[in-house]
Design an enzyme around this catalytic site. Structure first.
Site, short mmCIF file in Angstrom:
data_model
loop_
_atom_site.label_atom_id
_atom_site.label_comp_id
_atom_site.label_asym_id
_atom_site.label_seq_id
_atom_site.Cartn_x
_atom_site.Cartn_y
_atom_site.Cartn_z
N ASP A 1 8.65 40.69 21.86
CA ASP A 1 9.02 39.39 20.93
C ASP A 1 7.61 38.75 20.16
OD1 ASP A 1 10.72 37.22 20.23
OD2 ASP A 1 9.80 35.95 22.03
N VAL B 1 6.64 24.58 30.19
CA VAL B 1 5.93 23.64 29.33
C VAL B 1 4.48 23.91 29.46
CG1 VAL B 1 5.57 21.16 29.01
CG2 VAL B 1 7.70 21.88 30.06
#
EC number: 2.7.11.1
Length: 341
Positions: A164, A21
């Site tokens: 990525d 988070v």
């Protein structure tokens, strides 16, 4: 040094990923704004991704304006915090490394372990949010291409393969309205799948060539994966392919809807009947397939079109490396008066 006094106040959640988070936070002493990615170390896969990101970012000895900067990494165990450094002899750090290597928790599971990555705060969301909420702009397209190619050349020079690259992982730091260049600054982020190519088996005095460093773990996000990644044998040229997908999608505003999140995302693809197929997957099935570039616009600058086709070549050896790519984009941007996005 172990302390019970946190240096940061978490203000609000600004993002949530598969393993962490992200919060907007304030440094208590200076009130400076930072971003804190808080990762719960409750599973071996979380620890492995966190350590990959930590190792990649801490291996960079200098800063680049278009790569997220790691201010520090803090390990929290229950109510105590401790600054972490790569290669530390701390027992807590070694327990995390052991967990990553063995694939099983090597510390007391009753305790709450968290890693805090303190990084640059980017106030403009990600590349998807920024571009898709605005009209297409030639100036922005040019700025973004130059920034991204510069960031990738820097990473590859530092022996880091990102693995990525996608608009979700490219953050925006908005420019000041009164600045001479109002275009925002891009920051390549999310290094959880990255790989630092080591000098093992090579002369340690010579830098590692990331285009000769072969990897075998298929990872990334489908729509941005090169054909060789689907097969599981690839080099840093896979990052070039991913960036080609991103730039092509940006120039033509090609989007698809993610099946899980239902979000509209920038990304190029190939149509097969009513289905849309990732370009890399389609090229794996048919390496001789000719990509239709441009696919939506009537025309595209001839040098840009040729460069995109090379970046998206089925054979990675036919793609430019990051350093050639950066130079060619600079030439297109500044030396071709017919440059048109």
């Amino acid at each position: 040094m172990v302390s019970s006094q946190p240096k940061y106040d978490l203000i609000r959640e600004v993002g949530r990923g598969s393993y962490g988070v992200v919060y907007e936070a304030l440094v208590r002493r200076t009130c400076a704004r930072v971003a804190v990615k808080k990762i719960r170390c409750h599973a071996p896969e979380n620890v492995e991704l966190a350590l990959r990101e930590f190792w990649a970012l801490s291996s960079i000895k200098s800063q680049h304006p278009n790569v997220i900067h790691l201010e520090e990494c803090i390990l929290q165990k229950d109510g105590m915090v401790q600054k972490m450094s790569h290669g530390s002899g701390s027992s807590l750090y070694l327990q995390l490394v052991e967990t990553s290597l063995k694939g099983e928790i090597a510390f007391d599971p009753k305790s709450a372990y968290y890693l805090w990555f303190v990084m640059d705060f980017c106030d403009g969301g990600d590349m998807n949010e920024y571009l898709l909420s605005r009209k297409p702009s030639r100036r922005t397209n040019t700025s973004f291409m130059l920034q991204l190619s510069s960031a990738l050349a820097f990473l590859h020079k530092n022996q880091i393969i990102h693995r990525d690259l996608k608009p979700d992982n490219i953050l925006i730091s908005r420019g000041r309205p009164d600045a001479s260049d109002p275009e925002p600054t891009l920051k390549v982020a999310d290094f959880g799948l990255s790989k630092v190519c080591s000098a093992a088996g090579h002369n340690p005095e010579e830098p590692v060539n990331v285009n000769k460093c072969f990897l075998s773990t298929a990872c990334g996000t489908d729509f941005y994966m090169a054909p060789e990644v689907w097969e599981g044998h690839y080099t840093a040229k896979a990052d070039i392919f991913a960036l080609g997908i991103i730039i092509w999608a940006m120039l033509e505003r090609i989007t698809f809807v993610d099946t899980e999140t239902k979000k509209e995302l920038l990304g190029s693809y190939v149509r097969q009947g009513t289905a849309i197929v990732p370009v890399g997957e389609a090229l794996l099935e048919n390496p001789k397939m000719e990509l239709l570039i441009p696919v939506k616009k009537k025309s595209m600058n001839a040098r840009m079109k040729q460069l995109l086709k090379e970046m998206l070549a089925a054979n990675p050896q036919d793609r430019p490396d990051a350093f050639e790519l950066e130079l060619r984009l600079v030439n297109i941007a500044f030396k071709d008066s017919s440059w048109d996005t």
